[in-house]
Design a protein around this motif. Sequence first.
Motif, PDB file in Angstrom:
ATOM      1  N   SER A   1      -7.515  -0.818  -7.343  1.00  0.00           N
ATOM      2  CA  SER A   1      -6.517  -0.825  -7.276  1.00  0.00           C
ATOM      3  C   SER A   1      -5.756   0.731  -6.271  1.00  0.00           C
ATOM      4  O   SER A   1      -4.539   1.342  -6.425  1.00  0.00           O
ATOM      5  CB  SER A   1      -5.469  -1.473  -7.939  1.00  0.00           C
ATOM      6  N   GLY A   2      -7.339   1.472  -6.607  1.00  0.00           N
ATOM      7  CA  GLY A   2      -5.813   2.733  -5.697  1.00  0.00           C
ATOM      8  C   GLY A   2      -7.576   4.081  -5.110  1.00  0.00           C
ATOM      9  O   GLY A   2      -8.440   3.304  -6.080  1.00  0.00           O
ATOM     10  N   CYS A   3      -6.861   4.691  -5.314  1.00  0.00           N
ATOM     11  CA  CYS A   3      -7.753   5.541  -4.504  1.00  0.00           C
ATOM     12  C   CYS A   3      -7.518   7.353  -4.152  1.00  0.00           C
ATOM     13  O   CYS A   3      -6.466   7.395  -4.390  1.00  0.00           O
ATOM     14  CB  CYS A   3      -9.056   5.756  -3.159  1.00  0.00           C
TER      15      CYS A   3
ATOM     16  N   THR B   1      -2.043   3.490  -3.209  1.00  0.00           N
ATOM     17  CA  THR B   1      -2.667   2.881  -4.242  1.00  0.00           C
ATOM     18  C   THR B   1      -2.333   1.454  -3.247  1.00  0.00           C
ATOM     19  O   THR B   1      -1.877   1.548  -2.529  1.00  0.00           O
ATOM     20  CB  THR B   1      -1.517   3.184  -5.242  1.00  0.00           C
ATOM     21  N   TRP B   2      -2.473   0.280  -4.205  1.00  0.00           N
ATOM     22  CA  TRP B   2      -2.931  -1.188  -3.200  1.00  0.00           C
ATOM     23  C   TRP B   2      -3.143  -2.407  -5.055  1.00  0.00           C
ATOM     24  O   TRP B   2      -2.985  -1.756  -5.446  1.00  0.00           O
ATOM     25  CB  TRP B   2      -3.970  -1.359  -2.458  1.00  0.00           C
TER      26      TRP B   2
ATOM     27  N   GLU C   1      -3.179  10.651  -2.873  1.00  0.00           N
ATOM     28  CA  GLU C   1      -3.415   9.034  -3.530  1.00  0.00           C
ATOM     29  C   GLU C   1      -3.234   7.946  -3.267  1.00  0.00           C
ATOM     30  O   GLU C   1      -1.872   8.081  -2.762  1.00  0.00           O
ATOM     31  CB  GLU C   1      -2.298   9.298  -4.905  1.00  0.00           C
TER      32      GLU C   1
ATOM     33  N   TYR D   1     -12.917   5.720  -6.670  1.00  0.00           N
ATOM     34  CA  TYR D   1     -11.099   4.969  -7.060  1.00  0.00           C
ATOM     35  C   TYR D   1     -11.229   4.677  -9.104  1.00  0.00           C
ATOM     36  O   TYR D   1     -11.565   5.007  -9.888  1.00  0.00           O
ATOM     37  CB  TYR D   1     -12.091   3.646  -6.843  1.00  0.00           C
TER      38      TYR D   1
ATOM     39  N   VAL E   1       1.025  -1.020   0.202  1.00  0.00           N
ATOM     40  CA  VAL E   1       0.166   0.465  -0.195  1.00  0.00           C
ATOM     41  C   VAL E   1       1.315   1.132  -0.346  1.00  0.00           C
ATOM     42  O   VAL E   1       1.676   1.913   0.374  1.00  0.00           O
ATOM     43  CB  VAL E   1      -1.124  -0.095   1.648  1.00  0.00           C
TER      44      VAL E   1
END
Length: 301
Positions: free
Chosen positions: A84-86, A46-47, A44, A75, A33
């Motif tokens: 996969s992210g925000c 992300t993961w 931002e 998202y 993360v």
Amino acid sequence: MAWALAVILVPRLLAAAAVAAAAAAVVTSRGDVTVVCHDLEMVEVTWGLGPNHQGANLSLEFRYGTGALRPCPQYFLSGAGVTSGCILPAARVGLLELALRDGGGAMVFKARQRASTWLKPSPPRNLTLLWTPDGDVAVSWPAHSYLGLDYEVQHRENSNGNEDAWQTTSGPCCDLMVGGLDPARCYDFRVRASPRAAHYGLEAQPSEWTAVTKLSGAASTEPLPPQAWIADAQATAPPARTEEEDDLIRPKAKRVEPEDGTFLCTVPRPPSFESRGQGGGAMVSVGGATFMVGDSGYMTL
């Protein structure tokens, strides 16, 4: 009996403690993360780039201060169609709490810090490069809207594309002087902004480098075609100055404001004029021929 109970319970307690410790590590570990606060304007998260959460459809909640947790406002998805992210807004006051959960509601990541802890500034913009009469280069740009930054100016000879050849000049201001240069050579320049660890912490990271700006030497020895010399010589005859013009202070150097990645060309200096001839004009040698420039600025062949 007590000894028997201890033999039975102690291993179970140790196993439970190990599970709890592992769960706590999952919650507090950054793992795959990544959190970045871009220019104190946008956060931002992300993961999914590592083995732990790849392919998992995770959901994020956040809040500043003690308000209610809010769902991620925007998202973005991976190629597999899972989150996969925000992207969420940044605030300069209050603590930002992030809670990332899997599809079953289990917490896989949690953090609570100021958004500025993850600061990554934007690269400096609108660089201005100026050769000074002393042969130095003044590099300037508009300052960021917040404090706590240092700036790095790197330069190298334009003919050397080696990444290790960069030399660095740094300072807390947005107007730095780079010395030790040869005005006859060409140079590459780039700049970035770096958050101070004492101000933002160790997780903040520097901005990206600006695009390389190429600056030609302050003096060029390349000859111009003879017709160009004639045109240049005509321009060397100064017009009659008025009394008001005599009081003006004329700049010694011209400031050039380049666009990123452009090559800044300085106009080659005209040839030096020799002593005046018998007719009262200055003697100029071009391509082995000698010309005399009269007071009117025209050449006599």
